[in-house]
Design an enzyme around this catalytic site. Sequence first.
Site, mmCIF file in Angstrom:
data_model
loop_
_atom_site.group_PDB
_atom_site.id
_atom_site.type_symbol
_atom_site.label_atom_id
_atom_site.label_comp_id
_atom_site.label_asym_id
_atom_site.label_seq_id
_atom_site.Cartn_x
_atom_site.Cartn_y
_atom_site.Cartn_z
ATOM 1 N N ASP A 145 0.843 -1.236 -0.160
ATOM 2 C CA ASP A 145 0.179 0.229 0.239
ATOM 3 C C ASP A 145 0.883 1.597 -0.082
ATOM 4 O O ASP A 145 -0.149 2.369 -0.455
ATOM 5 C CB ASP A 145 -0.865 -0.150 1.129
ATOM 6 N N ASP A 454 -10.520 -7.607 11.392
ATOM 7 C CA ASP A 454 -10.187 -8.604 11.694
ATOM 8 C C ASP A 454 -11.245 -9.046 13.035
ATOM 9 O O ASP A 454 -11.330 -10.394 12.470
ATOM 10 C CB ASP A 454 -8.321 -9.499 12.313
HETATM 11 O O1 LIG Z 1 -4.107 1.395 4.626
HETATM 12 C C1 LIG Z 1 -3.208 -0.167 5.735
HETATM 13 C C2 LIG Z 1 -3.102 0.427 6.693
HETATM 14 C C3 LIG Z 1 -2.114 -0.760 7.008
HETATM 15 N N1 LIG Z 1 -2.410 -2.189 6.938
HETATM 16 C C4 LIG Z 1 -0.740 -3.369 6.877
HETATM 17 O O2 LIG Z 1 -1.803 -3.879 7.937
HETATM 18 C C5 LIG Z 1 -1.043 -4.400 9.168
HETATM 19 C C6 LIG Z 1 -1.251 -4.073 10.147
HETATM 20 O O3 LIG Z 1 -0.629 -2.781 10.684
HETATM 21 P P1 LIG Z 1 0.005 -2.627 11.635
HETATM 22 O O4 LIG Z 1 0.513 -0.962 12.246
HETATM 23 O O5 LIG Z 1 1.109 -3.097 12.114
HETATM 24 O O6 LIG Z 1 -0.988 -2.377 12.654
HETATM 25 P P2 LIG Z 1 -1.197 -3.613 14.202
HETATM 26 O O7 LIG Z 1 -1.730 -2.391 15.408
HETATM 27 O O8 LIG Z 1 -0.129 -4.223 14.704
HETATM 28 O O9 LIG Z 1 -2.415 -4.256 14.236
HETATM 29 C C7 LIG Z 1 -2.989 -5.279 14.425
HETATM 30 O O10 LIG Z 1 -4.578 -4.877 14.661
HETATM 31 C C8 LIG Z 1 -4.710 -4.779 13.588
HETATM 32 C C9 LIG Z 1 -6.565 -4.300 13.062
HETATM 33 O O11 LIG Z 1 -6.516 -2.984 13.767
HETATM 34 C C10 LIG Z 1 -5.268 -5.990 12.318
HETATM 35 O O12 LIG Z 1 -5.097 -5.439 11.398
HETATM 36 C C11 LIG Z 1 -3.677 -6.555 12.724
HETATM 37 O O13 LIG Z 1 -3.797 -7.876 11.890
HETATM 38 C C12 LIG Z 1 -3.383 -6.440 14.133
HETATM 39 O O14 LIG Z 1 -1.874 -7.008 14.344
HETATM 40 C C13 LIG Z 1 0.169 -3.770 8.818
HETATM 41 O O15 LIG Z 1 1.073 -5.012 7.860
HETATM 42 C C14 LIG Z 1 0.133 -2.762 7.462
HETATM 43 O O16 LIG Z 1 0.992 -2.913 6.376
HETATM 44 C C15 LIG Z 1 -2.107 -2.089 5.539
HETATM 45 O O17 LIG Z 1 -1.955 -2.916 4.178
HETATM 46 N N2 LIG Z 1 -2.831 -0.988 4.572
#
Ligand SMILES: O=c1ccn([C@@H]2O[C@H](COP(=O)(O)OP(=O)(O)O[C@H]3O[C@H](CO)[C@@H](O)[C@H](O)[C@H]3O)[C@@H](O)[C@H]2O)c(=O)[nH]1
Length: 742
Positions: A145, A454
């Site tokens: 993205d 999720d």
């Molecule tokens: O527009 C976007 C925003 C995020 N992501 C991906 O989403 C994932 C999760 O993002 P991150 O910033 O790491 O958020 P976390 O809070 O760590 O993620 C938790 O919370 C998310 C929901 O908010 C779930 O999707 C994740 O699986 C869970 O690990 C990463 O691989 C990002 O690259 C995208 O692909 N596109």
Amino acid sequence: MDLKQIPPLHTLRVQRIRATINRAHIFVHSLILLALLYYRASWLFFFLTSHSHSWTLTLTWFLLLTSELSLSFIWLLGSAYRWRPVSRAAFPERLSDDHQLPVIDVFICTADPEKEPPLHVVNTVLSAMALDYPAEKLWVYLSDDGGAAITLYAMREAFSFAKVWLPFCRKYGVRTTCPNAYFSEEDGQIRSAEFLNEREKMKSMYEAFKEQVEKAEEMGLIGDNLNKKAKQDAASLIEVIGQKGLEDHDKMPHLVYVRREKRPTHPHNFKAGALNVLLRVSGLLSNGSYILVLDCDMYSNDPTSAKAAMCFHLDPTLSPTLAFVQFSQIFHNISPNDIYGCQLRDVFKIWWYGCDGLNGPILSGSGFYMKREALYGIAPGMDLPKDLIQSRQWFGSSNELLKTLRPDYKCNAENGVQSNGLLQEAHFLASCNYETGTKWGKQVGFFYDSVVEDIMTGIRLHCRGWNSVYYNPPRPQFLGSAPINLNDVLVQYKRWSSGLLEIAFSRYSPLPYGIMSGHSILHTMCLSYSASMPFYCVFGLCYATVPQLCLLNGISLYPKVSDPWFAIFLAVFISGSCQHLFEVLHTGGSFRMWWNEQRIWMVKSISANFFGCLDIATRMIGVKRVDFGLTNKVIEKDQVDRYSNEEFDFQGASLILVPVVTSSMLNMVALNGGVWRVIAEGNYSELMVQLSLTLFIIICSYPIIEGIVIRKDAARVPPLITFLSIICTMVLLSLGFIVLAM
Ligand SMILES: O=c1ccn([C@@H]2O[C@H](COP(=O)(O)OP(=O)(O)O[C@H]3O[C@H](CO)[C@@H](O)[C@H](O)[C@H]3O)[C@@H](O)[C@H]2O)c(=O)[nH]1
Ligand SMILES: [Mn+2]
């Protein structure tokens, strides 16, 4: 052959002793809570009906009743997690030969090359490529993205490196298949000279690969794509990496880079949007029956996970209703006593075991193997729409995609993707107009109604009749990194809170939705608990302010020490704390960890949960737009040092910290004022609970008070936050004096 003689692929054990202890505790704690609520409600009723009733008392007792009721209700929902915990074992070595295994598509998401360094991302990619699974049946897709040239470049380089890395891992049975993790730890085993030699060679090849990517980054390959506008406004780009030398694929999984089209005029729906594009593109190219989803910050730490998941998915008794197998998420960078509560201990060591004993855990974003069919909008056992018009309404207008939905469909990508024009169709599927007027994100794929896609997707799959399985073998199958700075932690929790509130206020609010879809009541309680967590702020905010303001004004809100009702309040506190302590110790934690969890729960409920509520309120009135607030994964060395010393890091603290600092200040003022009052008036027994509560909050808040008053380093509470909190404290104190003196 007698079926009973075939050794099972997996086993399930109900944790009977735990279940019995838990049920006894639920029973006792419920009785105590009922008594407490009776006490509060009956006095409130008395105040309302007595002739000389005081509005001040009525208001404060009403606030306390509301907060105690909300906490009790959330607790009651959460008790379903403790009803029937189970644990499982899987035996992948018992799977019949590799030829019968289905195709698996791995989806990895990245969104920003600055916050998610491409080198880390491709490490996750490499770890997934090295899964112990027939290479021709494994397709790894990266959704970018961030749309960065450097990420594509790093992927191409990673594919070349994988040609030596995968054979090395297979030859020596390497389990840590993420190269960065592998080379930063000692092997620990006595190995042959040949191995040591090869390991050294491999290490220098990894270093060379790493340098190449870093050099490209420095040379500016990261390019103009980095600016925000380009990220929001870009054409799609799909590349099947290393396709030219088809012979590679004898031993190499396929690797596909996907950049979806983005336009400022089209909502892109964050990670759920990215996953749905991957679902379509992969449907066309490989159409794997199962999908492993990984965040870019979570690598595969054990190549056996794919076959372990298949032990459940391929079991004919489970399979018809099994949507996904969720693995535990373990974070490799947690401080010894987890100061910010980031390991999600309760989720992965308590709740999901309990859910698994009912209908299965809720989807947790990363580290799960999902059945593709479950994402296609149907209940278990139902057929996909056969009618062309209806199919198009659901899945969009790509005939090639619709063909893949037929049960007799044979994947035609085997002979090379570039040659047969499929790529052109894939671009169409990744275009931002594709979903317009279809059911993507509403009924098909991952759901768009919440930033915690999720949980939303998990809830809806469960209510549609699908089940899930939780598997947490001794060796962590997936390892992720957690934020290590207080602000990052709170911002992440704020996103989760607002996402959960989106669920709570949506048509799919789990309590009514679960009951109406005929879902089991205990599991509905589990689903509802997750959506109710942001409401912890009601209790948190009330208990951090109301008893304290009343203490300052000499108003007693709790029974005297000599009153038998005092024992009820004491019992709730002891029962709740002991249960928590028991669980922490039972799941391998320490006394210190228990204390840290208590503190961070308070902090999160009055900051992140509260700001999550504000976020939703401002969105409802149209002031703000939805935002994902990506977690920063670039970590400075001094941050790591502070975190491993378990020192609070307030660097970069935003407004979200103001309620926490305000609460610490208010409690300090209240304790001082309260002690003076008690000494002067001698009403010690009446104000005992309030004094103890205030003292407890101050002891819990010590690192915050230290960050305001004592610390002088760069990571102390920023003076601006202190200043704003002083103003908030003064406003609260004045309000207290005005209202309570009425
Ligand atoms: O527009 C976007 C925003 C995020 N992501 C991906 O989403 C994932 C999760 O993002 P991150 O910033 O790491 O958020 P976390 O809070 O760590 O993620 C938790 O919370 C998310 C929901 O908010 C779930 O999707 C994740 O699986 C869970 O690990 C990463 O691989 C990002 O690259 C995208 O692909 N596109
Ligand atoms: Mn993450």
